[in-house]
Design a protein around this motif. Sequence first.
Motif, PDB file in Angstrom:
ATOM      1  N   GLU A 158      19.755  -4.282  30.165  1.00 16.77           N
ATOM      2  CA  GLU A 158      19.189  -5.328  31.017  1.00 16.77           C
ATOM      3  C   GLU A 158      17.701  -5.106  31.243  1.00 16.77           C
ATOM      4  OE1 GLU A 158      21.502  -5.273  34.542  1.00 16.77           O
ATOM      5  OE2 GLU A 158      23.207  -6.321  33.660  1.00 16.77           O
ATOM      6  N   GLU A 159      17.301  -3.851  31.398  1.00 20.97           N
ATOM      7  CA  GLU A 159      15.899  -3.585  31.672  1.00 20.97           C
ATOM      8  C   GLU A 159      15.035  -3.798  30.434  1.00 20.97           C
ATOM      9  OE1 GLU A 159      15.742   0.276  33.478  1.00 20.97           O
ATOM     10  OE2 GLU A 159      15.975  -0.607  35.474  1.00 20.97           O
ATOM     11  N   ILE A 160      15.604  -3.610  29.246  1.00 19.92           N
ATOM     12  CA  ILE A 160      14.870  -3.949  28.022  1.00 19.92           C
ATOM     13  C   ILE A 160      14.564  -5.443  28.003  1.00 19.92           C
ATOM     14  CG2 ILE A 160      15.053  -4.113  25.515  1.00 19.92           C
ATOM     15  CD1 ILE A 160      16.692  -1.543  25.569  1.00 19.92           C
ATOM     16  N   ILE A 161      15.582  -6.254  28.305  1.00 18.21           N
ATOM     17  CA  ILE A 161      15.392  -7.709  28.314  1.00 18.21           C
ATOM     18  C   ILE A 161      14.427  -8.123  29.417  1.00 18.21           C
ATOM     19  CG2 ILE A 161      16.586  -9.911  28.605  1.00 18.21           C
ATOM     20  CD1 ILE A 161      19.073  -8.569  27.401  1.00 18.21           C
ATOM     21  N   ALA A 162      14.543  -7.500  30.597  1.00 18.04           N
ATOM     22  CA  ALA A 162      13.647  -7.840  31.705  1.00 18.04           C
ATOM     23  C   ALA A 162      12.202  -7.491  31.354  1.00 18.04           C
ATOM     24  CB  ALA A 162      14.080  -7.096  32.968  1.00 18.04           C
ATOM     25  N   LEU A 163      11.977  -6.331  30.740  1.00 21.65           N
ATOM     26  CA  LEU A 163      10.624  -5.943  30.372  1.00 21.65           C
ATOM     27  C   LEU A 163      10.093  -6.840  29.251  1.00 21.65           C
ATOM     28  CD1 LEU A 163       8.464  -3.938  31.151  1.00 21.65           C
ATOM     29  CD2 LEU A 163       9.349  -2.366  29.422  1.00 21.65           C
ATOM     30  N   PHE A 164      10.974  -7.282  28.367  1.00 23.67           N
ATOM     31  CA  PHE A 164      10.587  -8.217  27.315  1.00 23.67           C
ATOM     32  C   PHE A 164      10.053  -9.517  27.924  1.00 23.67           C
ATOM     33  CE2 PHE A 164      12.166 -11.965  24.968  1.00 23.67           C
ATOM     34  CZ  PHE A 164      11.345 -11.896  23.857  1.00 23.67           C
ATOM     35  N   GLU A 212       9.959   2.895  48.192  1.00 25.55           N
ATOM     36  CA  GLU A 212      10.482   1.872  49.086  1.00 25.55           C
ATOM     37  C   GLU A 212      11.957   1.654  48.826  1.00 25.55           C
ATOM     38  OE1 GLU A 212       8.145  -1.629  48.538  1.00 25.55           O
ATOM     39  OE2 GLU A 212       6.619  -0.996  49.978  1.00 25.55           O
ATOM     40  N   THR A 213      12.690   1.401  49.870  1.00 24.44           N
ATOM     41  CA  THR A 213      14.110   1.095  49.723  1.00 24.44           C
ATOM     42  C   THR A 213      14.456  -0.098  50.600  1.00 24.44           C
ATOM     43  OG1 THR A 213      16.358   1.997  49.907  1.00 24.44           O
ATOM     44  CG2 THR A 213      14.767   2.705  51.549  1.00 24.44           C
ATOM     45  N   ILE A 214      15.302  -0.958  50.089  1.00 24.88           N
ATOM     46  CA  ILE A 214      15.726  -2.150  50.835  1.00 24.88           C
ATOM     47  C   ILE A 214      16.810  -1.759  51.828  1.00 24.88           C
ATOM     48  CG2 ILE A 214      16.885  -4.380  50.627  1.00 24.88           C
ATOM     49  CD1 ILE A 214      15.487  -4.805  47.997  1.00 24.88           C
ATOM     50  N   VAL A 215      16.601  -2.117  53.074  1.00 27.05           N
ATOM     51  CA  VAL A 215      17.581  -1.830  54.127  1.00 27.05           C
ATOM     52  C   VAL A 215      18.609  -2.950  54.214  1.00 27.05           C
ATOM     53  CG1 VAL A 215      17.898  -1.366  56.577  1.00 27.05           C
ATOM     54  CG2 VAL A 215      15.869  -0.493  55.385  1.00 27.05           C
ATOM     55  N   ASP A 272       8.120  -3.554  39.104  1.00 24.36           N
ATOM     56  CA  ASP A 272       8.491  -2.647  40.187  1.00 24.36           C
ATOM     57  C   ASP A 272       9.980  -2.328  40.098  1.00 24.36           C
ATOM     58  OD1 ASP A 272       5.997  -2.497  41.213  1.00 24.36           O
ATOM     59  OD2 ASP A 272       6.296  -3.932  42.834  1.00 24.36           O
ATOM     60  N   GLY A 273      10.305  -1.048  40.031  1.00 21.66           N
ATOM     61  CA  GLY A 273      11.702  -0.647  39.975  1.00 21.66           C
ATOM     62  C   GLY A 273      12.312  -0.678  38.587  1.00 21.66           C
ATOM     63  N   ASN A 274      11.538  -1.049  37.563  1.00 21.05           N
ATOM     64  CA  ASN A 274      12.062  -1.043  36.197  1.00 21.05           C
ATOM     65  C   ASN A 274      12.027   0.388  35.672  1.00 21.05           C
ATOM     66  OD1 ASN A 274      11.981  -1.215  33.155  1.00 21.05           O
ATOM     67  ND2 ASN A 274      12.213  -3.385  33.607  1.00 21.05           N
ATOM     68  N   GLN A 275      13.202   0.986  35.492  1.00 19.75           N
ATOM     69  CA  GLN A 275      13.257   2.392  35.103  1.00 19.75           C
ATOM     70  C   GLN A 275      12.686   2.628  33.712  1.00 19.75           C
ATOM     71  OE1 GLN A 275      17.046   4.294  35.534  1.00 19.75           O
ATOM     72  NE2 GLN A 275      17.196   3.870  37.717  1.00 19.75           N
ATOM     73  N   LEU A 276      12.817   1.659  32.815  1.00 15.70           N
ATOM     74  CA  LEU A 276      12.243   1.820  31.481  1.00 15.70           C
ATOM     75  C   LEU A 276      10.729   1.974  31.583  1.00 15.70           C
ATOM     76  CD1 LEU A 276      12.159   1.821  28.428  1.00 15.70           C
ATOM     77  CD2 LEU A 276      12.372  -0.677  28.462  1.00 15.70           C
ATOM     78  N   PHE A 277      10.075   1.143  32.374  1.00 16.76           N
ATOM     79  CA  PHE A 277       8.630   1.249  32.548  1.00 16.76           C
ATOM     80  C   PHE A 277       8.272   2.571  33.224  1.00 16.76           C
ATOM     81  CE2 PHE A 277       4.708   0.570  34.915  1.00 16.76           C
ATOM     82  CZ  PHE A 277       3.874   0.070  33.921  1.00 16.76           C
ATOM     83  N   GLU A 278       9.066   2.991  34.205  1.00 22.55           N
ATOM     84  CA  GLU A 278       8.790   4.253  34.894  1.00 22.55           C
ATOM     85  C   GLU A 278       8.908   5.430  33.934  1.00 22.55           C
ATOM     86  OE1 GLU A 278      11.597   4.305  38.041  1.00 22.55           O
ATOM     87  OE2 GLU A 278      10.520   2.845  39.293  1.00 22.55           O
TER      88      GLU A 278
END
Length: 859
Positions: free
Chosen positions: A467-473, A716-719, A767-773
Amino acid sequence: MSRNGYFFEESGYLKCDTDDAKEEGAGEELFDGVNSTIVSGDSIRFFVNVNLEGTPSATAESEGAGCVLLHTSRKYLKLKNFEEEVRAQRDLDGFLARASIILDETATSLDDVLREMLKHFAEDPENMEPSCNFEKIMNTLFTDSGTPREGNGTPDVSESTGMNRQTCPSHLKFHLLSDTIQGVTATVTGVQYQQSWLCIICTIKSLQRRHVCISRLERPQNWGENSCEVRFVILVLAPPKMKSTKTATEVGRTFATMFSDITFRQKLLETKTEEEFKEALVHQRHLLTVANQRPSGKSDGHKSHGNKPLKLHDFLNIGKGISDDIARRFPVYALDFTDGIIGNNKAIGKYITTMIFLYFACLLPSIAFGSLNDENTRGAIDVRKTIFGQCIGGLLYALFSGQPLVVLLTTAPLALYINVIRGICDDYNLDFSAFYAWIGLWNSFFLVIYSLFNFSLLMKLFKRSTEEIIALFISITFVLDAIKGIIKVFKKYYHHGHTGDSYSGKTRADAIPGLGINTTFLMNSSVSENQTCPHDGHYGRETAVLSLMLMLGTLWLGHTLYQFKKSPYLHARVREILSDCALPISVLTFSVVGSYIFKEIEMSKFNYNASDSLFVLAPVQSLSIGSVMSAMGLGFLLSMLFFIEQNIVASLTNAPENRLVKGTAYHWDLLLVALINTGLSVFGLPWIHAAFPHSPMHVRALAYVEERVESGHIYETIVSVKETRLTSLMANFLVGLSLLLLPFPLQWIPKPVLFGLFLYIALTSIDGNQLFERVALLLKEQTAYPPTHYIRRVPQRKIHYFTGLQVLQLLILCGFGMSPLPYMKMIFPLIMIGMIPIRYNLLPRIIEAKYLDAMDAEY
């Protein structure tokens, strides 16, 4: 001791001493009062009040030497998981390779024991530290580091308080350990300490590598409160600049986890030699690894379809997914309208700012892609129809969807399909409106089949990494859209324009470049700009430079305001409002700059042609059977794009870190999208489906976020998130009202501002994309690595292997999705599906399955 780390396990604890003494309420000599309160919950927290005073006397009080202040900090640590955290194994391996073990130490005071351990370091040739002063290390281990000692007597450590008494009685020095880890167990009556072992950790600047020494005392020693019968001392020294998983605290946590087992400590007492001691350590590591082993088939937290393997029966149970979705979401339907409006936790202000953000996030892409469709279809689908279709489709989805936080938009891949359809119609003399309608109807037909036969269950096969590959694409395509657009501006104006040329009162269609949103999905083409300037307009290099400034300025202001909530300026509520309204503020600001402040410079604006009517039924009966059947093939490929985009965006929106609580509705929403696009097709309006990154950004805008610090890294974390339909309803309603603003003032928005919008969306979406991180890790030194779950559980080399393989898949996807051949672009949804067997069949041959699962996990 002044500072004790508290070693807990949230859901249990390894074996503890049953005869360890309980924490006393107060010390007799030094501590006036020590109050320890335990609060039950997900984690154990301690609230400690420590008052330290010397012997009360008028002389001491007048001299100010009878009282000092001592800061006590207690921190919760988890037991290290030897099966998942790779550093646990490597810490022990490193220790065994350079073992520093002292058996049956005869020293009785803590100072003497530590000096013997440091002496052992100094005498060991493998642990030589040429620039290290062990006397300074000795001083750093205690709270009185750097304090001048008075008198010539030998320090004597008090057994009851751990206080260092000097020969001069008028000056008391507190000689307490600075940083320790101990095992404790929470009971109904207080805190029970494990008093037979003590782990001392220290960070030393002059060290070059980590050192661990274990000393077994000949007989138990009483070194003060909570350390009344110490038999084992573990000393951990480490340099300050270390990877987050290699710090002194992390190494200490490894050995503290092992020593927290009373059976293991008893075995160590029975060992006679260093070799037997090492064998006991290796055996304990094996026991901890086996005890922590879990079944390999872990569930993906962001998948809500269950963890059972898919069977044929799951797809033959017609309509079950839709009925389950309705049963899940219908009971909370009314709450989607009342949450945040009625009750104690009102969020009206957040709703207003989110509505404004979502209005611009929906309107501006509609203008951009509407202008492009107007060019590609020669007016059959224009800006007016695109905005109207967005309004109708968005309102219907906001009212009846199961996941109202998902945002529907027309996108660049859909503009590609429309362009290809126009070309086919030109080649074969087909009526565009009829052929477009039939393709849309076939697309809706296949989507209805997918929803009835529960095909959304297949999305559980898409791991987080896929999913993150597609999101980064998708994020990359936004960046390339902007870059290609500004390049065309420079080619037209900077290299071929003539600075200083002017015109008066005439159309300059030949001077305006084709600046339709020329996405990487779309064929290169030029947009004819029909705009008349009532004043002398300059075009040329100043137009190109101003366009670049508007694009970068929109990006800079938008991202600066988006990050403004992290700054210390203004009130917190004001910062939050500015951050939520970053997109509209930046767009409006630079639209004024481009269209008013620099009005003498000619700027490219989107093309607008008023259509005759919005409700014209397509002549579907005019096509032959052969044309209808050929439309079925294109409709099938289009349905694959809809299916993947709709489900992946919904999955990313419902990711566990977003903490949505009202449930999902994958099957029902897919059916609803099919019905909406049926109506759009027959009236010649552009198709819409779930859009990334607008949907996760919608969630973020409605979220309450807090910052947390772990090992020096701020994240940051969502509460919680306000799950409402109101923001999407109002935003799409305002999009519909924007039809009244055509052509002006909406046409005052320069196209470079839209390019800046694309860059802003791309930048905030990572933000939060582990592939980019993980790609960014390649550019960082190890000391800057964040303490994420995959850093702890996966060897660094495996992380980089996995990242490289993901980047390779991303490049393949970009090769098809950004190909100059339009027909090749149309099959890129099949490439996305082809990534499933790569993840399940190819990657496990390169990287162990347990590491793949760890990197695909959320936490």
